[in-house]
Design a protein around this motif. Structure first.
Motif, PDB file in Angstrom:
ATOM      1  N   PRO A  12       1.730   2.103  13.274  1.00 43.69           N
ATOM      2  CA  PRO A  12       0.822   2.741  14.243  1.00 43.69           C
ATOM      3  C   PRO A  12       0.346   1.733  15.296  1.00 43.69           C
ATOM      4  O   PRO A  12      -0.837   1.473  15.456  1.00 43.69           O
ATOM      5  CB  PRO A  12      -0.327   3.227  13.361  1.00 43.69           C
ATOM      6  N   GLN A  42       1.787   9.496  20.930  1.00 44.08           N
ATOM      7  CA  GLN A  42       1.719   9.129  19.513  1.00 44.08           C
ATOM      8  C   GLN A  42       1.115  10.272  18.696  1.00 44.08           C
ATOM      9  O   GLN A  42       0.207  10.952  19.156  1.00 44.08           O
ATOM     10  CB  GLN A  42       0.914   7.849  19.325  1.00 44.08           C
ATOM     11  N   VAL A  46      -3.572   4.883  16.887  1.00 43.34           N
ATOM     12  CA  VAL A  46      -2.755   3.671  16.882  1.00 43.34           C
ATOM     13  C   VAL A  46      -3.601   2.481  17.314  1.00 43.34           C
ATOM     14  O   VAL A  46      -4.654   2.636  17.910  1.00 43.34           O
ATOM     15  CB  VAL A  46      -1.525   3.783  17.828  1.00 43.34           C
TER      16      VAL A  46
END
Length: 80
Positions: A12, A42, A46
């Motif tokens: 991540p 994403q 992250v």
């Protein structure tokens, strides 16, 4: 282009690497847009990591980047 933006596979993490020849005025806005697009793509939260070890910034570069980040593109000083 003296930067790269990449989402690391199986982690991540979005990594932004800025090269020694990076031009704050010419490339910062585009790199910021590309970074935001990558973050938006994403599936979850992250970590955003900037690798700036090759870069040296002048005070003008820093003021310009702050102006762009705060939506004051084109301002010559932080106080305006």
């Amino acid at each position: 282009m003296n930067y790269s933006v990449q989402a690391l596979p199986d982690e991540p993490i979005v990594l932004v690497t800025v090269g020694a020849e990076h031009s704050v005025g010419a490339e910062s806005l585009q790199s910021m847009v590309e970074t935001l697009e990558t973050l938006d793509a994403q599936p979850g939260g992250v970590f955003l990591v900037y690798n700036l070890e090759e870069v040296s910034f002048s005070l003008d570069d820093v003021v310009s980047a702050i102006s762009m980040a705060t939506g004051r593109v084109g301002c010559s000083s932080i106080g305006t």
